[in-house]
Design a protein around this motif. Structure first.
Motif, PDB file in Angstrom:
ATOM      1  N   HIS A  44       5.289 -49.986-103.435  1.00 36.92           N
ATOM      2  CA  HIS A  44       3.997 -50.467-102.957  1.00 36.92           C
ATOM      3  C   HIS A  44       2.959 -50.226-104.058  1.00 36.92           C
TER       4      HIS A  44
ATOM      5  N   GLY B  37       8.880 -50.014 -89.512  1.00 37.10           N
ATOM      6  CA  GLY B  37       7.731 -50.766 -89.998  1.00 37.10           C
ATOM      7  C   GLY B  37       6.410 -50.034 -89.952  1.00 37.10           C
TER       8      GLY B  37
ATOM      9  N   TYR C 166       4.882 -48.342 -92.223  1.00 30.19           N
ATOM     10  CA  TYR C 166       4.055 -48.366 -93.429  1.00 30.19           C
ATOM     11  C   TYR C 166       2.871 -49.315 -93.277  1.00 30.19           C
ATOM     12  N   LYS C 167       3.124 -50.512 -92.779  1.00 28.61           N
ATOM     13  CA  LYS C 167       2.052 -51.498 -92.645  1.00 28.61           C
ATOM     14  C   LYS C 167       0.951 -51.000 -91.722  1.00 28.61           C
ATOM     15  N   GLU C 168       1.361 -50.281 -90.685  1.00 26.39           N
ATOM     16  CA  GLU C 168       0.365 -49.754 -89.740  1.00 26.39           C
ATOM     17  C   GLU C 168      -0.495 -48.677 -90.389  1.00 26.39           C
TER      18      GLU C 168
ATOM     19  N   LYS D  28      -3.081 -49.942 -92.891  1.00 27.63           N
ATOM     20  CA  LYS D  28      -4.290 -50.522 -92.306  1.00 27.63           C
ATOM     21  C   LYS D  28      -5.372 -49.462 -92.117  1.00 27.63           C
TER      22      LYS D  28
END
Length: 308
Positions: A43, A123, A125-127, A130
């Motif tokens: 990332h 999933g 990481y995306k949370e 944010k």
């Protein structure tokens, strides 16, 4: 002529005004400066220059070593915290090890440091990303505390301080080997953790085993070698029958179950180090179960205290 003078003055004022605006914008950008760094999962993370509200669950050792205080500290279960760090973290609230989303959100972090890939399963990481810049620190098999310290030092723009922490630690190791030479050379040692009436032995290349054998130079007992060959974690369960044959000059015990029935078993009493009064006990508030420059430093201090 007067009209030209007025227009010229107005033009100059406009230029000064634009210059002032430019300076103000540049100053603001400087205060909000970020660096883009690629983490262990590729990332590209925009790291604030001076983060003020860091969450780094189970990586607090490194933050403290680098003079940073997180906004929350790791816990698992009731009252299970890193007690050895509490001089610096006693007023810091806890957050569960798996970093519940709502709890993270309430703390309003400006940087998340993730020390376990497992934390991001499903999933997550995306949370997290944010909420705040989220950087995954290299972890897993073969990753040492030195690796993680250097990585976190880079993320926090404190490379020089990380290097000094390592240098000070290395000096302590060297001085300890010098001071305790006759207590270490040719002597073997083992580390046990007793919890729930079960015994676990540290592997020779992990956690405190790495420190004892690879850094301080204690010899590795046969039982420790055998367990280490199949070890998939820092500590592996070992039977009391096997322990009774443990050929270690010293036995360092992390006792999380002082009332364990095994301590009253004749097999325990027959462990050579126990029989020879070379058993050194530490409670579960010590740093022996953890990794990091502070944890390792405190382990060395414990060893110096009991073997001096």
């Amino acid at each position: 002529m007067f009209k030209k003078l007025v227009l010229g003055t107005a033009s100059l004022l406009a230029l000064f005004s634009l210059a002032a605006c430019g300076q103000s914008s540049e100053s603001k950008d400087s205060n909000n400066e970020v660096r883009t760094i690629t983490d262990a999962q590729d990332h590209k993370v925009e790291i604030p220059k001076k983060p003020k509200r860091i969450i780094a669950s189970y990586l607090e050792d490194y933050l403290v070593a680098l003079d940073e205080k997180p906004v929350a500290q790791w816990t698992v279960g009731e009252g299970r915290i890193q007690h050895y760090l509490q001089d610096e973290l006693k007023d810091v609230p806890t957050i569960n090890y798996d970093l519940p989303y709502e709890d993270v959100l309430k703390l309003e972090p400006d940087l998340l440091l993730i020390g376990s890939n497992g934390t991001l399963e499903g999933g997550k990481y995306k949370e997290y990303a944010k909420i705040a810049p989220t950087y995954v620190v290299k972890n897993g098999e073969g990753v040492t505390w030195r690796d993680q310290l250097e990585i976190i030092g880079n993320v926090l723009d404190k490379k020089d301080q990380a290097e000094k922490v390592e240098k000070d630690y290395d000096q302590l190791v060297d001085q300890t080997k010098k001071d305790l030479g006759d207590k270490i050379e040719g002597k073997s040692a083992a580390v046990l953790w007793v919890t729930n009436n079960s015994a676990f032995m540290v592997a020779d290349n992990r956690s405190s085993g790495q420190l004892l054998y690879n850094e301080l130079g204690f010899e590795v007992p046969k039982l420790t070698k055998d367990i280490s060959e199949k070890a998939t974690a820092d500590f592996s369960q070992v039977s009391l029958e096997s322990l009774s044959q443990l050929d270690a000059d010293y036995l360092f015990l992390v006792n999380s179950d002082s009332g364990a029935a095994m301590f009253n078993d004749p097999l325990w009493s027959n462990i050579p180090a126990v029989k020879n009064n070379q058993l050194f006990e530490f409670d579960n508030k010590s740093s022996w179960l953890y990794n990091g420059p502070i944890a390792y430093t405190k382990i060395i201090e414990n060893i110096r205290d009991v073997l001096k």
